[in-house]
Structure formats: structure tokens, C-alpha cells
Scaffold this motif. Structure first.
Motif, PDB file in Angstrom:
ATOM      1  N   TYR A  18      10.948   6.467  -0.211  1.00 52.84           N
ATOM      2  CA  TYR A  18       9.499   5.491   0.245  1.00 52.84           C
ATOM      3  C   TYR A  18       8.842   5.785  -1.183  1.00 52.84           C
ATOM      4  CZ  TYR A  18       5.127   4.278   1.938  1.00 52.84           C
ATOM      5  OH  TYR A  18       3.804   3.725   2.304  1.00 52.84           O
ATOM      6  N   LEU A  19       8.653   6.940  -1.572  1.00 51.46           N
ATOM      7  CA  LEU A  19       7.509   7.122  -2.834  1.00 51.46           C
ATOM      8  C   LEU A  19       8.165   6.486  -3.930  1.00 51.46           C
ATOM      9  CD1 LEU A  19       6.896  11.026  -2.230  1.00 51.46           C
ATOM     10  CD2 LEU A  19       5.530   8.953  -1.603  1.00 51.46           C
ATOM     11  N   PHE A  20       9.539   6.669  -4.017  1.00 56.60           N
ATOM     12  CA  PHE A  20      10.094   5.589  -4.909  1.00 56.60           C
ATOM     13  C   PHE A  20       9.622   4.099  -4.832  1.00 56.60           C
ATOM     14  CE2 PHE A  20      13.651   2.885  -6.744  1.00 56.60           C
ATOM     15  CZ  PHE A  20      13.852   3.293  -8.040  1.00 56.60           C
ATOM     16  N   VAL A  21       9.854   3.640  -3.677  1.00 58.93           N
ATOM     17  CA  VAL A  21       9.419   2.324  -3.595  1.00 58.93           C
ATOM     18  C   VAL A  21       7.832   2.012  -3.970  1.00 58.93           C
ATOM     19  CG1 VAL A  21       9.226   0.425  -1.683  1.00 58.93           C
ATOM     20  CG2 VAL A  21      11.306   1.729  -1.784  1.00 58.93           C
ATOM     21  N   CYS A  22       7.019   2.797  -3.732  1.00 59.97           N
ATOM     22  CA  CYS A  22       5.703   2.768  -3.930  1.00 59.97           C
ATOM     23  C   CYS A  22       5.393   2.725  -5.287  1.00 59.97           C
ATOM     24  CB  CYS A  22       4.988   3.981  -3.171  1.00 59.97           C
ATOM     25  SG  CYS A  22       4.828   3.858  -1.488  1.00 59.97           S
ATOM     26  N   VAL A  23       6.132   3.557  -6.162  1.00 58.82           N
ATOM     27  CA  VAL A  23       5.884   3.576  -7.670  1.00 58.82           C
ATOM     28  C   VAL A  23       6.524   2.356  -8.081  1.00 58.82           C
ATOM     29  CG1 VAL A  23       6.395   4.731  -9.613  1.00 58.82           C
ATOM     30  CG2 VAL A  23       5.818   5.904  -7.899  1.00 58.82           C
ATOM     31  N   TRP A  24       7.631   1.908  -7.444  1.00 62.29           N
ATOM     32  CA  TRP A  24       8.490   0.764  -8.255  1.00 62.29           C
ATOM     33  C   TRP A  24       7.652  -0.536  -7.717  1.00 62.29           C
ATOM     34  CZ3 TRP A  24      12.581  -0.720 -10.947  1.00 62.29           C
ATOM     35  CH2 TRP A  24      13.063  -1.969 -10.824  1.00 62.29           C
ATOM     36  N   SER A  25       6.692  -0.441  -6.665  1.00 64.38           N
ATOM     37  CA  SER A  25       6.042  -1.689  -6.153  1.00 64.38           C
ATOM     38  C   SER A  25       4.800  -1.819  -7.445  1.00 64.38           C
ATOM     39  CB  SER A  25       5.479  -1.376  -5.073  1.00 64.38           C
ATOM     40  OG  SER A  25       6.511  -1.777  -3.980  1.00 64.38           O
ATOM     41  N   LYS A  41       0.948  -1.144  -0.073  1.00 65.83           N
ATOM     42  CA  LYS A  41       0.051   0.002   0.052  1.00 65.83           C
ATOM     43  C   LYS A  41       1.003   1.196  -0.098  1.00 65.83           C
ATOM     44  CE  LYS A  41      -4.166  -1.604   1.993  1.00 65.83           C
ATOM     45  NZ  LYS A  41      -5.213  -1.242   1.106  1.00 65.83           N
ATOM     46  N   ALA A  42       0.443   2.226  -0.523  1.00 68.47           N
ATOM     47  CA  ALA A  42       1.103   3.578  -0.587  1.00 68.47           C
ATOM     48  C   ALA A  42       0.493   4.537   0.680  1.00 68.47           C
ATOM     49  CB  ALA A  42       1.098   4.423  -1.927  1.00 68.47           C
ATOM     50  N   CYS A  43       1.330   5.061   1.382  1.00 72.99           N
ATOM     51  CA  CYS A  43       1.149   5.749   2.511  1.00 72.99           C
ATOM     52  C   CYS A  43       0.224   5.209   3.673  1.00 72.99           C
ATOM     53  CB  CYS A  43       0.473   7.054   2.122  1.00 72.99           C
ATOM     54  SG  CYS A  43       1.648   8.056   1.264  1.00 72.99           S
TER      55      CYS A  43
END
Length: 168
Positions: A147-154, A10-12
Motif C-alpha cells: 500500500y505504501l508503495f502504491v502511495c509513492v507510485w501514485s 490520498k495516502a492513508c
């Protein structure tokens, strides 16, 4: 066995990855549009007030070159071009998240990687010059950006595997 980037579900904490990526893209897009408008307003403002600015510079005790206007125009033009480039990349991010096209997320991931490398260099420079506030505030921004990079990568990994979240 190489380096692997972690993934999140999940994001955030509250948004699914698609929604979080779209929100991130919209925030990026709004910031870039504001930046582009500010650059244009600055160029127009300097054009209108260039005589007063040059007169004030001549009256000041600082010795500045006659080519201040050229420097202002070139600098603002470069910043404007960067803002337009960011607008394109943010639009690709939004479209890629909406339509399930992982290739459209890649430009944002590449640009974010470059930004993170430059921020690490900024932290090193801040630590070397003993500017603790600069170094630690950059580290906080770097952690958020990572963290935002990991969200988009996911989301990209999820789309590549074909596990796209159903539409609500």
C-alpha cells in the motif's frame, strides 16, 4: 496491454500524496538513523567488552571459533552500510516529494520492490516449513508495504503528469 500498478488519490485515507510520502520518508529516515546509531553502539560495546565476551564463550559448552570478533565486526559493518544507504534513499524520497522531482522517488521504489520480492520468498519459505506465524505476519507486513508503495507510485505518476498538489 501490460501490467499496471493501481494508483490512489490520498495516502492513508487522510493525507494528500505529497504529505503522506514525506511522512513515510521521515519515518524511514528516523528508523535508519536509529539503526546506524545502534550498529555503532554495538561495535563500540563489543570493542570494550570483547575480552569478557570471548572469555564467556570459552567457558560455555558451545564450541565456537576464535574468529567470533571478526564475524561481529563484519556483520555490524554490513548492517551499518545498509543503514547509511537507507538514510540516503529516505532523504531522496523526502526531497523528491517536497520539490516535485519524480526521479528522486525511484530509488525508494526500486528498494521497496526488492524488499517485497524477498518478503514473498520469506512467505513461501514460512509456508513450506509450516511456520504459520512467520508466514502470516510477513503477509501483513507485505500488504502494508504494498500500500505504501502504491502511495509513492501514485505521487510519482502525479508528478510526472504535472498534476502536483498546490502548496497549503
Amino acid at each position: 496491454m501490460g501490467v499496471t500498478i493501481p494508483t490512489v488519490g490520498k495516502a492513508c485515507i487522510v493525507f494528500d500524496l505529497k504529505t503522506g510520502t514525506i511522512i513515510l520518508g521521515v519515518i524511514n529516515l528516523i528508523g535508519c538513523v536509529i539503526g546506524a546509531i545502534a550498529c555503532l553502539a554495538s561495535v563500540i560495546g563489543y570493542t570494550v567488552l570483547s575480552d569478557q565476551v570471548n572469555q564467556a564463550l570459552k567457558e560455555s559448552e558451545n564450541q565456537l571459533d576464535e574468529n567470533v570478533g571478526i564475524v561481529v565486526y563484519v556483520t555490524l559493518s554490513i548492517v551499518f552500510i545498509i543503514c547509511v544507504f537507507y538514510i540516503i534513499i529516505a532523504s531522496l524520497l523526502i526531497h523528491g516529494a517536497r520539490t516535485g522531482r519524480p526521479g528522486f522517488l525511484t530509488p525508494w521504489l526500486v528498494l521497496t520492490t526488492i524488499s517485497m520480492v524477498l518478503q514473498v520468498l520469506n512467505v513461501i519459505g514460512g509456508l513450506i516449513s509450516l511456520q504459520w506465524g512467520k508466514a502470516f505476519s510477513t503477509i501483513i507486513g507485505l500488504v502494508i508495504e504494498a500500500y505504501l508503495f502504491v502511495c509513492v507510485w501514485s505521487l510519482r505518476k502525479q508528478q510526472q503528469e504535472g498534476n502536483v498538489m498546490p502548496k497549503a
